[in-house]
Design an enzyme around this catalytic site. Structure first.
Site, PDB file in Angstrom:
ATOM      1  N   HIS A  57       0.846  -1.197   0.000  1.00  0.00           N
ATOM      2  CA  HIS A  57       0.000   0.000   0.000  1.00  0.00           C
ATOM      3  C   HIS A  57       0.880   1.245   0.000  1.00  0.00           C
ATOM      4  O   HIS A  57       1.064   1.895   1.030  1.00  0.00           O
ATOM      5  CB  HIS A  57      -0.942  -0.016   1.202  1.00  0.00           C
ATOM      6  N   HIS A  83       1.334   1.654  -5.834  1.00  0.00           N
ATOM      7  CA  HIS A  83       0.019   1.017  -5.873  1.00  0.00           C
ATOM      8  C   HIS A  83      -1.058   2.051  -6.209  1.00  0.00           C
ATOM      9  O   HIS A  83      -1.942   1.793  -7.034  1.00  0.00           O
ATOM     10  CB  HIS A  83      -0.287   0.356  -4.532  1.00  0.00           C
TER      11      HIS A  83
END
Length: 447
Positions: free
Chosen positions: A213, A217
């Site tokens: 994350h 991403h």
């Protein structure tokens, strides 16, 4: 890229071959050259003379000891009247390797896509560069590699890791600005370009370096949403207006802002402040929204938007980001609007080329293992597939595809035939995991 070495008085000490040739082309053949002479061939903000600009540079580098000084400069085209390009100077103080005296290392590179563009198409990117404060020790490379990669932004399969590499680890701000600018949404929606650029840089800096994350991403999801809207038919089918489209891009940009690198269940079980603040209801997603909107207050690029449009935009973004909570997956499975575009885009690595997809899975597995480490250290039960001493998600992909991925993308392609290439890519990765599972089962059979 051009590289120069000047002494503290601005006299040229050395330059690479391309830089010397460029200097001769603009200034003519001379025995010596100075940095002020070279700066004089372009135009900088503020109306300062080349000598005044050099004084500012010298003060920043040699007096204030700033690690890096950046100077965008506008160059008008001699061959194409009305066209121009931005170049970026980046400067670092150093010692002359010959004399040991203070010197100035200067790099120059073109930061617009193509040899020359209209002025309005490059000012926003200039602002983003000026306001970025991250990694000021390293030069920002925006070259033909980035241009070539952005030219493929509408391919069904894309490598966002490569985008991060060629953009100087600025994949999110570069890509999002590029998409909003090229689609003409900036102009049609009256967005403030300078503030938009600064907001994007601020958001990108707010993505921690988690294994999964992270800012890469977020860029990957933003690109996936773009393709689903423009090539998959989700935008046309939903009769998406400009506000809805901007909302989809913004939701993709902010959807994991300031992510903690753990899931919502960990936040709840550990009594994290976010879980307490949001009463255990999608704490991450609520924080992504609230924190990113706070950054928008600081860099309000929507200030020219009518109140009703702005309120609609905010509602759309909230709905889309809240829907990315995996606990809401089956509840939104039947919705095929911009909300579904973000959901499918968030899992878009399932349709990436095999090696890229495997790299994303490995990153997510490592992030899960790190959560498991924290759970064990806190005396909590280690979540399934998060114990690094056991099998992780890389050994359970077939089940994930069966339960989550295939139903999602099959339904998507049935409703929107334009998304069929994405489903086919998902099926290819599914076949890869099935093959690996069968090989593992054969190896485990006795004799």
């Amino acid at each position: 890229m051009f590289q120069f070495l000047f002494d503290a008085q601005g006299q040229l000490l050395a330059a690479n071959k391309r830089a010397k040739n460029n200097m001769r082309e603009h200034l003519g053949e001379h025995k010596t050259y100075t940095l002020p002479q070279y700066l004089a061939i372009g135009q900088c903000d503020g109306g300062l003379s080349a000598e005044q600009i050099f004084a500012v540079i010298s003060n920043a580098i040699f007096v204030n000891r700033e690690p890096c000084f950046r100077l965008p400069q506008l160059r008008y085209s001699k061959r194409r009247p009305g066209k121009c390009r931005w170049v970026l100077y980046e400067m670092w103080g150093m010692d002359d390797p010959v004399t040991g005296l203070p010197a100035l290392l200067v790099t120059e590179q073109n930061i617009t896509q193509g040899a020359s563009v209209a002025l309005e198409d490059v000012e926003g990117l200039r602002d983003a560069l000026l306001t970025s404060s991250s990694n000021m020790h390293a030069p920002l490379f925006l070259d033909e590699q980035l241009e070539a990669l952005l030219a493929r932004v509408e391919d069904w399969q894309f490598d966002s890791f490569k985008l991060a590499a060629v953009s100087g680890n600025r994949p999110l701000s570069v890509l999002a600005f590029f998409l909003l600018k090229r689609s003409n949404l900036v102009k049609r929606c009256g967005l403030d370009e300078g503030r938009l650029a600064r907001w994007l840089v601020r958001l990108e800096q707010g993505y921690p370096p988690n294994p999964y994350h992270n800012r890469t991403h977020a860029a990957d999801v933003t690109r996936n949403v773009h393709v689903l809207l423009t090539r998959g038919g989700l935008g046309a089918a939903a009769a998406a207006d400009d506000i809805s489209t901007v909302a989809a891009y913004m939701a993709a940009v902010v959807h994991d802002f300031e992510h903690r690198g753990v899931n919502n269940d960990f936040l709840v079980r550990s009594g994290d402040a976010l879980a307490l603040l949001y009463n255990d209801h999608s704490p991450h997603e609520n924080h992504h929204l609230a924190a990113s909107w706070g950054a928008l207050v600081e860099h309000d690029f929507l200030r020219g938007m009518p109140r009703a449009s702005r309120e609609l935009l905010r509602r759309l973004i909230i709905d889309m980001v809240l829907a990315t909570d995996m606990k809401q997956h089956f509840a939104i499975h039947g919705l095929f609007q911009s909300k579904m575009a973000l959901k499918a885009g968030d899992l878009g690595h399932l349709a990436a080329p095999r090696e890229v997809h495997k790299r994303w899975v490995a990153a997510l597995e490592e992030e899960n293992f790190r959560q498991g480490d924290r759970e064990r250290a806190a005396g909590l039960a280690v979540s399934p597939l998060m114990d690094r001493t056991k099998q992780g998600i890389s050994r359970s992909q077939v089940g994930f595809f069966d339960i989550v991925a295939l139903p999602l993308y099959t339904s998507l392609a049935q409703r929107f035939p334009g998304c069929r290439p994405m489903l086919e890519a998902v099926l290819d990765n599914y076949a890869m995991w099935k093959e690996q599972e069968q090989q593992q089962q054969q190896q485990q059979r006795p004799g």
